[in-house]
Motif scaffolding. Structure first.
Motif, PDB file in Angstrom:
ATOM      1  N   TYR A   1       0.783  -1.352  -0.004  1.00  0.00           N
ATOM      2  CA  TYR A   1       0.007  -0.077   0.009  1.00  0.00           C
ATOM      3  C   TYR A   1       1.075   1.194  -0.127  1.00  0.00           C
ATOM      4  O   TYR A   1       2.060   1.180   0.354  1.00  0.00           O
ATOM      5  CB  TYR A   1      -0.941  -0.051   1.338  1.00  0.00           C
ATOM      6  CG  TYR A   1      -0.378   0.098   2.398  1.00  0.00           C
ATOM      7  CD1 TYR A   1       0.097  -0.914   3.206  1.00  0.00           C
ATOM      8  CD2 TYR A   1      -0.035   1.343   3.045  1.00  0.00           C
ATOM      9  CE1 TYR A   1       0.859  -1.141   4.275  1.00  0.00           C
ATOM     10  CE2 TYR A   1       0.734   1.371   4.431  1.00  0.00           C
ATOM     11  CZ  TYR A   1       1.132   0.206   5.085  1.00  0.00           C
ATOM     12  OH  TYR A   1       1.932   0.121   6.083  1.00  0.00           O
TER      13      TYR A   1
ATOM     14  N   TYR B   1      -4.202   5.017   9.473  1.00  0.00           N
ATOM     15  CA  TYR B   1      -4.785   4.642   8.563  1.00  0.00           C
ATOM     16  C   TYR B   1      -4.953   3.139   8.664  1.00  0.00           C
ATOM     17  O   TYR B   1      -4.685   2.461  10.048  1.00  0.00           O
ATOM     18  CB  TYR B   1      -4.172   4.594   7.013  1.00  0.00           C
ATOM     19  CG  TYR B   1      -2.859   4.018   7.249  1.00  0.00           C
ATOM     20  CD1 TYR B   1      -1.648   4.866   7.519  1.00  0.00           C
ATOM     21  CD2 TYR B   1      -2.422   2.433   6.973  1.00  0.00           C
ATOM     22  CE1 TYR B   1      -0.142   4.178   7.720  1.00  0.00           C
ATOM     23  CE2 TYR B   1      -1.339   2.030   7.100  1.00  0.00           C
ATOM     24  CZ  TYR B   1      -0.092   2.767   7.496  1.00  0.00           C
ATOM     25  OH  TYR B   1       1.090   2.264   7.333  1.00  0.00           O
TER      26      TYR B   1
ATOM     27  N   LEU C   1      -5.890  -0.917   7.509  1.00  0.00           N
ATOM     28  CA  LEU C   1      -5.784  -1.924   6.288  1.00  0.00           C
ATOM     29  C   LEU C   1      -6.989  -2.908   6.645  1.00  0.00           C
ATOM     30  O   LEU C   1      -7.165  -3.363   7.971  1.00  0.00           O
ATOM     31  CB  LEU C   1      -4.346  -2.440   6.415  1.00  0.00           C
ATOM     32  CG  LEU C   1      -3.576  -1.423   6.150  1.00  0.00           C
ATOM     33  CD1 LEU C   1      -2.148  -1.884   6.421  1.00  0.00           C
ATOM     34  CD2 LEU C   1      -3.746  -1.241   4.311  1.00  0.00           C
TER      35      LEU C   1
ATOM     36  N   LEU D   1      -7.607  -0.320   2.008  1.00  0.00           N
ATOM     37  CA  LEU D   1      -7.100   0.689   2.861  1.00  0.00           C
ATOM     38  C   LEU D   1      -8.126   1.844   2.913  1.00  0.00           C
ATOM     39  O   LEU D   1      -8.806   2.403   2.002  1.00  0.00           O
ATOM     40  CB  LEU D   1      -5.848   1.512   2.351  1.00  0.00           C
ATOM     41  CG  LEU D   1      -5.102   2.608   3.134  1.00  0.00           C
ATOM     42  CD1 LEU D   1      -3.572   2.374   3.077  1.00  0.00           C
ATOM     43  CD2 LEU D   1      -5.474   3.969   2.528  1.00  0.00           C
TER      44      LEU D   1
END
Lengths: 113, 114
Positions: free
Chosen positions: B25, B32, B34, B94
């Motif tokens: 990614y 963030y 995932l 994501l």
């Protein structure tokens, strides 16, 4: 049980006949969004909503409308469907924060003839 | 810009083999999340796992395990002793700090043959 419910699961319709795909979540999530999945193009975002009465366009909003009058529901409206809107549609519901959760509805297979 | 790459388009294995699905990614967000989802032939997206950017612990759940490495921006998924029921398309995704949008990889189709 945590759920995102989409209806209908399957729909065949004719060009120009308005339709609504419903999406409902029972988790009190703030964020909801719609995606379409097409062979070779992957999953693309249509619209998203951050809360009641707050919506914004995604990557492919043309030909679609949404509304978020209450937290649990986020319907996708096709005012005048066309064959290029034939696709598999997913509604997503997201809980924000450290324990982020994201669930998708079962999908709606739409065919416009 | 956010991006998720699943370089393996399709993988075929024989039942009981181990298989690893790769996910790389790109993001500029410091926070963030995932995800891995499974899409069986019936079409629904089944949630498998979520990892926060600040939690690099690997995870094992039965025959499934995930290896998250921020240093290489990878979040790989391993199925041990694969079974025919594992046949599906697997998506890595994501979402950034603003939660507005999922960035999906293109998916890896896993075929497990008996």
């Amino acid at each position: 049980e945590a759920q995102v419910t989409q209806n209908p699961r399957y729909l065949i319709t004719v060009t120009g006949k308005k339709l609504t795909v419903t999406c409902s979540q029972n988790m009190n999530h703030e964020y909801m969004s719609w995606y379409r999945q097409d062979p070779g193009l992957g999953l693309r975002q249509i619209y998203y909503s951050m809360n009641v009465e707050v919506t914004d366009k995604g990557d492919v909003p043309e030909g679609y409308k949404v509304s978020r009058k209450e937290k649990r529901n986020f319907p996708l409206i096709l005012e005048s469907p066309s064959p290029n809107q034939t696709s598999l549609y997913f509604c997503a519901s997201i809980k924000t924060g450290g324990n982020t959760e994201a669930f998708f509805g079962q999908g709606t297979r739409l065919t416009v003839v | 810009a956010q991006k998720v790459t699943q370089a393996q388009t399709e993988i075929s294995v024989v039942e009981k083999e181990d298989v690893t699905l790769d996910c790389v990614y790109e993001t500029r967000d410091t926070t963030y999340y995932l995800f891995w989802y499974k899409q069986p032939p019936s079409g629904e997206l089944v949630f498998l796992i979520r990892r926060n950017s600040f939690d690099e612990q690997n995870e094992i759940s039965g025959r499934y395990s995930w290896n998250f490495q921020k240093s290489t921006s990878s979040f790989n998924f391993t199925i041990t002793a694969s079974q025919v029921v594992d046949s599906a398309v697997y998506f890595c995704a994501l979402i950034g700090w603003n939660f507005n949008k999922f960035y999906f990889g293109s998916g890896t189709k896993l075929n497990v043959k008996p």
